[in-house]
Design an enzyme around this catalytic site. Structure first.
Site, PDB file in Angstrom:
ATOM      1  N   CYS A 122       3.684   9.107  -2.229  1.00  0.00           N
ATOM      2  CA  CYS A 122       5.074   9.107  -1.752  1.00  0.00           C
ATOM      3  C   CYS A 122       5.632  10.514  -1.760  1.00  0.00           C
ATOM      4  O   CYS A 122       6.650  10.774  -1.131  1.00  0.00           O
ATOM      5  CB  CYS A 122       5.928   8.191  -2.599  1.00  0.00           C
ATOM      6  N   PHE A 131       0.123   0.142  -4.448  1.00  0.00           N
ATOM      7  CA  PHE A 131      -1.324   0.357  -4.601  1.00  0.00           C
ATOM      8  C   PHE A 131      -1.673   1.808  -4.878  1.00  0.00           C
ATOM      9  O   PHE A 131      -2.736   2.111  -5.403  1.00  0.00           O
ATOM     10  CB  PHE A 131      -2.060  -0.112  -3.323  1.00  0.00           C
ATOM     11  N   GLU A 184      -1.856  -6.054  -5.492  1.00  0.00           N
ATOM     12  CA  GLU A 184      -3.052  -6.892  -5.415  1.00  0.00           C
ATOM     13  C   GLU A 184      -4.244  -6.106  -4.863  1.00  0.00           C
ATOM     14  O   GLU A 184      -5.378  -6.534  -4.975  1.00  0.00           O
ATOM     15  CB  GLU A 184      -2.763  -8.133  -4.539  1.00  0.00           C
TER      16      GLU A 184
END
Ligand code: NAD
Length: 496
Positions: A282, A150, A177
Site C-alpha cells: 500500500c 493478503f 484467505e
C-alpha cells in the site's frame, strides 16, 4: 505442503467441514498448497465467546505482566523469523528477504507494545475543588476484531493485536484467505509465549466471515486494512452496528523528483519502491513525477534499471520481483497495462509477456513502465497493485504538488530534492498522511502511527503507535472527594 490451515480458538486448532474449505495456492507455481478452513457464523460466535471469556482475567492482568508475555512473544518472533518468512513467501510470492523484512517491521510494533505500562499511565490533578481530586485513565474496549489483507500476512496483524492485547483487550483476527498460514502461526506463537487461551483467536474466510465478526455483539471495535471499496463497506457496517472502526484502504503514491535531486538516487528509490514486493504494497510508489528538465534523464535510468530486474520465485535469492498473489490478480494487472496503452500511455518497459523457466504456471507480471501518463487515464486514477510505474512529468513544483493533491488517495508520498526549503514546503502543503523527504517508502516507525488521508483511511485513528493505543482504549475520568460533609447543592457544580 500446508495441508489444512485451521481456525484457532481458545488456544486450539478448530477443524471444520471439508465443504467449508478454500484452496491456498502457490503463486510461484500455480499449484495448490493446501486448504484453509473457513469459519461459519457458529465458529465466529465460538471465537468471540472464547475472547469474551478470556477478557476479564486478561484485562485485570497488570500491564507489566501483559508486557512480559509480549516480550516472550517478541523473542519467539525473532527466533522463528525464517520460518515465518517462508510461509509468507510461499503464499504471497514475495522474496524471502522481503518477507523477513515484513516480520521485522511487525516485531517493532511488538516492541512498542511492550512499553504499555508507560503508555497507559493516566493523568491526575490534585485539588480540582475543595478536597477534590480528578484522574483520567484509559481502559480496554473488550473483544476487538481485526480484518487483514493478503499483502502483509504477518506485519498487518502485528500492527493490530499486540497493541490491542497490551491495552487489555482480547482479539479475534480474520486474516486474508489468500495467505492464512503466517497469521495462524502468529497466534500460535502468542500462546507459546504464555498468552492465555482465548486472548488471540483466528477465524478464516472471506466476506461472510468478516460480516459475521463485525456484526457479533461481543465485538466492540473493528480494525480493517485492505482495499478502499471494502474499507468503505466495513466502515459503514461497523458504524451501523455501533462499533468503533478504523478502516485503512488503498493508495496511489506519488514520488516527486525535483530538478536539483540526484537522478541516480531518485531512480534507485523509484525502482525499489515501485517493483519491490511486485508492487503489492500500500506504500508502493506507482507514480513518478519528474519536474522540469529532469524527466528525460530519469526516464532513461528507469528504463535501464527496470529492464535489468530479475523476475522469479520468491524462494530464489536472485529474484528481485516475485509473482503476484493470484492468477486473477495477474490478469487484472495485465488488463490495466492494456488499458493504459489504449488510452495513449507509452509502454516503455512491458512485463505482460514475461515467462519464468521452470515456473510456467506462476502468476508473473514483469516490471512495467508507462510513460506520458495523464490524470484522465485509468492507470493513473486507480490502484493497480502490481509492478507498474507510471511517469507523469510536470513543468514546475507547484503543478507537481497540485497533481498529488488532486488525487483521491492520500496514503503516502515522497519528494526527492537537495533543497530543504522545497522539501519543507512540499511536506507542509501535500495532502497525504505519510510523507518522505528523500525516503521513498515513509512507513512510520512503530512509536509513531500509520495512516493515510482521503480515500486511504476511513475512521478516526491510524494504526499502531499512540493512535493504536487511543483506538484500543476508552477514556474514563474519575472525580473524587474525601472531605467531610458535602451539603445540598442544587446548582451546576463549577470549578471556581
Ligand atoms: P481486500 O479489500 O480484498 O481484502 C482485505 C480483507 O477483507 C481480507 O481479509 C478479505 O478476506 C476481506 N474481505 C474481502 N471482501 C470483503 C467484504 N466485502 N467485506 C468484508 N471483508 C472482506 O484487500 P486485499 O486484496 O487482501 O489487499 C490489498 C489491498 O489492501 C490494497 O488495496 C492495498 O492498498 C490495501 N492495503 C492497505 C494498507 C494500508 O495500510 N492502507 C496496507 C496494506 C494493504
Amino acid at each position: 505442503m500446508t495441508d489444512i490451515v485451521n481456525n484457532y480458538i481458545a488456544g486450539r486448532d478448530v477443524p471444520g467441514a471439508p465443504s467449508d474449505r478454500l484452496p491456498v495456492m502457490s503463486p510461484a507455481t500455480g499449484a495448490r498448497r493446501g486448504e484453509v478452513q473457513t469459519a461459519d457464523p457458529q465458529t465466529v460466535a465460538r471465537a468471540t465467546a472464547a475472547a469474551a471469556e478470556a477478557l476479564p482475567a486478561w484485562a485485570d492482568t497488570p500491564p507489566h505482566k501483559r508486557a512480559r508475555v509480549l516480550m516472550r512473544f517478541r523473542a519467539l518472533l525473532d527466533e522463528r523469523k525464517p520460518q515465518l518468512a517462508e510461509l509468507i513467501s510461499a503464499e504471497h510470492g514475495k522474496t524471502l528477504s522481503d518477507a523477513a523484512g515484513e516480520v521485522t517491521r511487525g516485531i517493532e510494533v511488538v516492541e512498542f507494545a511492550c512499553g504499555i505500562p508507560q503508555l497507559l499511565k493516566g493523568e491526575y490533578t490534585e485539588a480540582v475543588g475543595p478536597d477534590m481530586d480528578a484522574y483520567s485513565v484509559r481502559q480496554p474496549l473488550g473483544v476487538v476484531a481485526g480484518i487483514t489483507p493478503f499483502n502483509f500476512p504477518a506485519m498487518v496483524p502485528l500492527w493490530m493485536f499486540p497493541v490491542a492485547v497490551a491495552c487489555g483487550n482480547t482479539f479475534v483476527l480474520k486474516p486474508s484467505e489468500q495467505a492464512p498460514s503466517a497469521p495462524l502461526e502468529l497466534a500460535r506463537l502468542f500462546s507459546e509465549a504464555g498468552g492465555p487461551d482465548g486472548v488471540v483467536n483466528v477465524v478464516h474466510g472471506q466476506r461472510a466471515t468478516s460480516e459475521a465478526l463485525i456484526a457479533d455483539p461481543a465485538v466492540k471495535a473493528v480494525s480493517f486494512v485492505g482495499s478502499t471499496p471494502v474499507a468503505k463497506t466495513v466502515q459503514r457496517l461497523a458504524a451501523d452496528h455501533g462499533k468503533r472502526v478504523q478502516a485503512l484502504g488503498g493508495a496511489k503514491n506519488h514520488l516527486v523528483v525535483l530538478p536539483d535531486a540526484d537522478v541516480d538516487e531518485a531512480a534507485d528509490a523509484l525502482i525499489g519502491a515501485a517493483y519491490g514486493s511486485a508492487g503489492e504494497r500500500c506504500m508502493a510508489i506507482s507514480v513518478a513525477v519528474p519536474v522540469g528538465d529532469v524527466a528525460p534523464a530519469l526516464t532513461e535510468r528507469l528504463v535501464e534499471r527496470a529492464t535489468a530486474l530479475s523476475v522469479g520465485p520468491g524462494s530464489d535469492p536472485a529474484t528481485d520481483v516475485g509473482p503476484l498473489v493470484s492468477a486473477e490478480h495477474a490478469d487484472r494487472v495485465r488488463s490495466y497495462i492494456d488499458a493504459g496503452e489504449r488510452e495513449g500511455a507509452a509502454v516503455l518497459v512491458d512485463g505482460r509477456e514475461v515467462r519464468v523457466p521452470g515456473y510456467e504456471g506462476g502468476y508473473f507480471v514483469g516490471p512495467t513502465l508507462l510513460g506520458e501518463v495523464t490524470p484522465e487515464m485509468r492507470v493513473y486514477q486507480e490502484e493497480i497493485f502490481g509492478p507498474v510505474l507510471c511517469i507523469a512529468p510536470r513543468p514546475d513544483p507547484a503543478s507537481a504538488l497540485a497533481l498529488v493533491n488532486g488525487h483521491r488517495f492520500g496514503n503516502g508520498t515522497a519528494v526527492f530534492t537537495k533543497s530543504g526549503r522545497a522539501a519543507q514546503s512540499f511536506a507542509r502543503r501535500v495532502e497525504a498522511g505519510m510523507v518522505g523527504v528523500n525516503v521513498p517508502i515513509p512507513v512510520p516507525m512503530a512509536y509513531h502511527s500509520f495512516g493515510g488521508w482521503k480515500d486511504s483511511l476511513f475512521g478516526d485513528h491510524g494504526a499502531y503507535g499512540p493512535e493504536g493505543v487511543r483506538f484500543y482504549t476508552r477514556q474514563k475520568t474519575v472525580t473524587t472527594r474525601w472531605g467531610e460533609g458535602g451539603g445540598l447543592a442544587m446548582d451546576m457544580p463549577v470549578g471556581s
